[in-house]
Design an enzyme around this catalytic site. Sequence first.
Site, PDB file in Angstrom:
ATOM      1  N   SER A 157       5.151  46.290  14.627  1.00 42.38           N
ATOM      2  CA  SER A 157       5.694  46.013  16.218  1.00 42.38           C
ATOM      3  C   SER A 157       5.348  47.314  17.032  1.00 42.38           C
ATOM      4  CB  SER A 157       7.092  45.850  16.366  1.00 42.38           C
ATOM      5  OG  SER A 157       7.364  44.336  15.905  1.00 42.38           O
ATOM      6  N   LYS A 160       3.358  46.378  20.212  1.00 42.27           N
ATOM      7  CA  LYS A 160       3.911  46.179  21.655  1.00 42.27           C
ATOM      8  C   LYS A 160       4.050  47.161  22.704  1.00 42.27           C
ATOM      9  CE  LYS A 160       7.565  42.853  19.627  1.00 42.27           C
ATOM     10  NZ  LYS A 160       7.215  42.851  18.288  1.00 42.27           N
ATOM     11  N   SER A 348      12.328  44.052  20.642  1.00 42.45           N
ATOM     12  CA  SER A 348      11.232  43.834  19.553  1.00 42.45           C
ATOM     13  C   SER A 348      11.130  42.250  19.428  1.00 42.45           C
ATOM     14  CB  SER A 348      11.453  44.488  18.004  1.00 42.45           C
ATOM     15  OG  SER A 348      10.068  44.491  17.322  1.00 42.45           O
TER      16      SER A 348
END
Length: 515
Positions: A157, A160, A348
Amino acid sequence: MEQTPSRRPRGAERRRSARRGGAGAAAGTGARTPVKARRNRRVWGASAGVLVLALAAYGTADALDRVPGVLTLAPEVVADPLPHPTVSGLAAGSSWDAEALAAAPADAPVPQGLAGILDPMLDDDRLTGPVGAEIRDAATGEVLYARNPDAGHTPASTTKIVTAAAALGTLGSQTTFTTSARASAVDAEAGTAVVHLVGGGDVLLGTGASDATRVNGRAGLGTLAADAAEALGEAGVTRVELAVDTSRYTGPAFNAGWERVDISNGFITRIVPLMVNSGATPAEGDHARSQTPEKDALGAFATALTVAGITVTGQRDEPVPAPADAVDLAAVESAPVSAVTEYFLQHSDNVVAEVVGREVALALGHEGSGAAAPGAVLEALGTQGLDAGSIHLADVSGLDYANRISAHDLVSLLGAAAQSDGDLSLLAPALPVAGLTGTLAERFVDEESRAGAGVVRAKTGTLSTVTSLGGTILTADDRLLVFAMLSSNLQRGTAGGARTVLDDAVARVAACGCS
């Protein structure tokens, strides 16, 4: 668990109290208070440092209402956790007014000798896979530490960060996404019409009234229905058939690289341009998402229309695009992009990140598809003059194991944002704060890592064989650093221990008075 850091950063003791503001407080529709771009790269460190002052008061807060706790340590968890379904708006302290913060001193000492500190830590046996790391001085770009910095890793993640940078620079911090109601086949004499609920990229819709104080629920289907009912009444329409229009996005709703276990565990769902609460279904458990989010949104809209006095005679089973000559009835606006990106960084949220990636693709003239989004995100970095380096993306949320990012490339992006005076400067202040907010709320709170609490801002990344962390560190000497640490190809079941090693290493840098 005691969440107060063992020390208070010396810089934080000198800083004035900050008042909350920025993206999270912007109005819902109509005029908005502009989100002020951070005009000094040192504000990033100050905004993290000042949060340490709030940690003592935070001790009694229920952090589990913001993010899950130790779930990502369990071997069976294969992705960053789904945010708790009741979460709305921004986590406490997530945006700060730059004018209320004192800048870190320009002559703060630059840490030296980090290799002597970090090399032994990153040789820990708990790191069962290769490690890539880089740390730079945010002000000068000087590389202070590097360990296999050019090696590509599955980033999970931390992907991102790349998506957020693309969105801020390409869409702009104040752009909003519109959900509308449009009418076709209007028959005033019979009092009937077909009403299309048209998705415009807002997957954080609420079911009730629009709430200007929230991000998740900024635009409400209740408000949209009430306004649409008023317009229908003026046209003499009292009975409607409903249809949902998801034509904004094309192509498969799932990425071929997403593992079935991630889908079934609720870490992702079908990507469509409108949802309530990013498809989360609290009634089915904390880690559940609907597989028919557009139908759920249409159902909520139907209920609200009925409350508003319109008879709903039926709902189309399949999406129906509103015809070109459809009549606009009403519309509601999402929170601005700055707040939406902050939301998916804090929590997230894979669904929100994937939708934002499709919006970047549309803004650049591509189709709004899962296939187009990864390339568009990298293209967006180029349009901002940012070097994407060797970054390879197969998705824009980080669930796909085929993504590759090196520590060097991630730090290059963070460093560019640190030196930006435009919308990109909002990137680091949107990251979770160690020991306090988002997916870092319950990290950096033990004896070994608590020196990082309040002074580390970072995006986490967790998959079964991956742990990663990237963001900023404000050292004990008030020097702002940008960093990335990634470890992939871990043995299954060891991601929790590896994550602890990275947290401890970052905390050791934060505590460093090694000038």
